[in-house]
Design an enzyme around this catalytic site. Structure first.
Site, mmCIF file in Angstrom:
data_model
loop_
_atom_site.group_PDB
_atom_site.id
_atom_site.type_symbol
_atom_site.label_atom_id
_atom_site.label_comp_id
_atom_site.label_asym_id
_atom_site.label_seq_id
_atom_site.Cartn_x
_atom_site.Cartn_y
_atom_site.Cartn_z
ATOM 1 N N ASP A 182 -2.418 1.927 -4.528
ATOM 2 C CA ASP A 182 -3.667 2.244 -3.839
ATOM 3 C C ASP A 182 -4.729 1.202 -4.199
ATOM 4 O OD1 ASP A 182 -2.579 4.523 -2.687
ATOM 5 O OD2 ASP A 182 -3.112 5.775 -4.409
ATOM 6 N N HIS A 237 0.814 -1.216 0.000
ATOM 7 C CA HIS A 237 0.000 0.000 0.000
ATOM 8 C C HIS A 237 0.851 1.272 0.000
ATOM 9 C CE1 HIS A 237 -3.679 2.039 -0.021
ATOM 10 N NE2 HIS A 237 -4.318 1.423 0.957
#
Length: 430
Positions: free
Chosen positions: A406, A402
């Site tokens: 995204d 992450h």
């Protein structure tokens, strides 16, 4: 003239190696390029040849030692005469590994010729004192085929340190007949009993070098990347149709079985071209975009999970990918991979569906930023155009870092992979 033999550099990222076993003793005559020892790295195990012919006169690093690349590990007299070699190095080889002592004791004991007495708990060397280790693959086969623990103990192992391999168990079953173990025979097997029990009911098994490195790598990836996982269903109707129509001709032409993995791999490589950030890595505050796709395919082996890499996978079609996957997987299980063949990956695929698992989220293989998980393909009832239909369905998952990827980007990547698989031309000929 003495020649130094150093710890070889076996890959760009390899800085050290652990000596598993010396195959030659001090005073032995050796030919050039003859295999002299086995070395384990954090990537793979390798057999190392001698750089020159002559006589092995010194061993400077004993079994179990971890040595930096370039350090001297042995000396060879290229004139062929054995020097007054220091015997301690030779004698030091014997005690380090308790497994070897156990094998030696087993080999000299009458129970080797007469396996039946080993089943008796009151034997002088009870099962609880054995130091044999069985991999999950071996134990799974044993449970499925109704092989008891005592019966498993009597199978001769051909693996490192006498370890029983999958091949050993399958050969044993071939010898006794695999159909001779119906469900009824499973009753005598102690359910989920440990392979060996110590006096306090706990068996302590030291990790081997590869397992230590796997453990370190897994902890490193969890500490490095904030993991996020997504999954999606895939309609594999067209892929199943292509495979069924081509598999026999493909086997005759290529000599290997056509599986679903080449289709999945090709779909992934095509989508990675459109999502370069999923094929990237992170170096501090910099993003490294790779203009090539080195596809890692996770392979379960007796020694643990290995991820051999298909270099420049974007240039291969389904047939080329099938050849590469089959070759790398076979050599991974036979411990024939070169260190460079398990390094440099940019994206990985883990197919846990072969064990019947429907959904899973594998850990990212550092320094990569994403990995695809493949579940089992099975027929399920689905709704298509407001009607219920039976289709071959499969779940695929994406675990991603992450820090760079995204949720929206990960979801778009995963959806496009699913679409590519669903929309393969059903009339394709391989």
């Amino acid at each position: 003239m003495k020649q130094d033999m150093v710890m070889p550099k076996m890959g760009e990222s390899i800085t050290e190696g652990t000596i598993i076993r010396w195959l030659k003793n001090i005073g032995d005559t050796i030919d050039k390029d003859e295999i002299i020892l086995e070395i384990s790295t954090d990537k793979v195990d390798s057999e190392i040849p001698t750089p020159v012919a002559g006589t092995l006169v010194e061993i400077l690093a004993k079994e179990g030692d971890t040595v930096e690349v370039g350090k001297v590990i042995a000396r060879i007299d290229s004139e062929g005469k054995a020097a007054s070699a220091p015997e301690p190095a030779k004698s030091e080889k014997k005690p380090p590994e308790p497994q070897k002592q156990t094998e030696k004791e087993t080999a000299s004991a009458p129970e080797k010729e007469q396996p039946a007495p080993q089943k008796t708990a009151s034997a002088p060397v009870p099962a609880g004192d054995r130091s044999r280790f069985y991999s999950p693959v071996v134990l799974n086969i044993a449970r499925t085929e109704g092989i008891s623990n005592s019966e498993l103990d009597r199978i001769d192992g051909t693996g490192v340190g006498g370890r029983v391999t999958k091949k050993d168990v399958l050969q044993y079953l071939d010898g006794k007949g695999t159909t001779a173990a119906p469900v009824a025979q499973a009753a005598p097997v102690a359910p989920s009993a440990p392979v060996a029990i110590g006096k306090d009911g706990v068996e302590i098994i030291p990790m081997d070098h590869i397992r230590k490195k796997i453990a370190e790598h897994m902890v490193h990836t969890v500490h490095t990347s904030p993991h996020v996982g997504l999954f999606i269903e895939v309609d594999m109707t067209n892929v199943v149709s292509i495979r069924e129509r081509n598999k026999d001709a493909f086997k005759r032409k290529e000599g290997i079985s056509l599986t679903y993995m080449p289709f999945i791999s090709e779909a992934v490589t095509r989508v990675l071209k459109e999502f370069p950030y999923v094929n990237a890595s992170i170096d501090g505050d910099n993003i490294l975009l790779k203009r090539y796709i080195n596809l890692g395919i996770a392979v379960a082996t007796e020694q643990g999970l290995i991820v051999p890499v298909i270099k420049n996978a974007e240039g291969l079609n389904i047939t080329g990918l099938a050849r590469a996957i089959n070759d790398l997987a076979a050599r991974a299980r036979d411990r024939k991979l070169k260190p460079d063949e398990v390094s440099g990956g940019t994206f990985s695929i883990s197919n846990f569906g072969v064990y019947g698992t429907t959904i899973g989220f594998p850990l990212i293989n550092q320094p990569q930023v994403a990995i695809l998980g493949v579940g089992v393909l099975q027929k399920r009832a689905v709704v298509i155009n407001d009607a219920i239909a039976i289709r071959p369905m499969m779940n695929i998952s994406l675990t991603f870092d992450h820090r760079l990827i995204d949720g929206a980007l990960g979801a778009q990547f995963l959806q496009l992979v699913a679409e590519k698989l669903k929309n393969y031309d059903p009339g394709m000929t391989l």
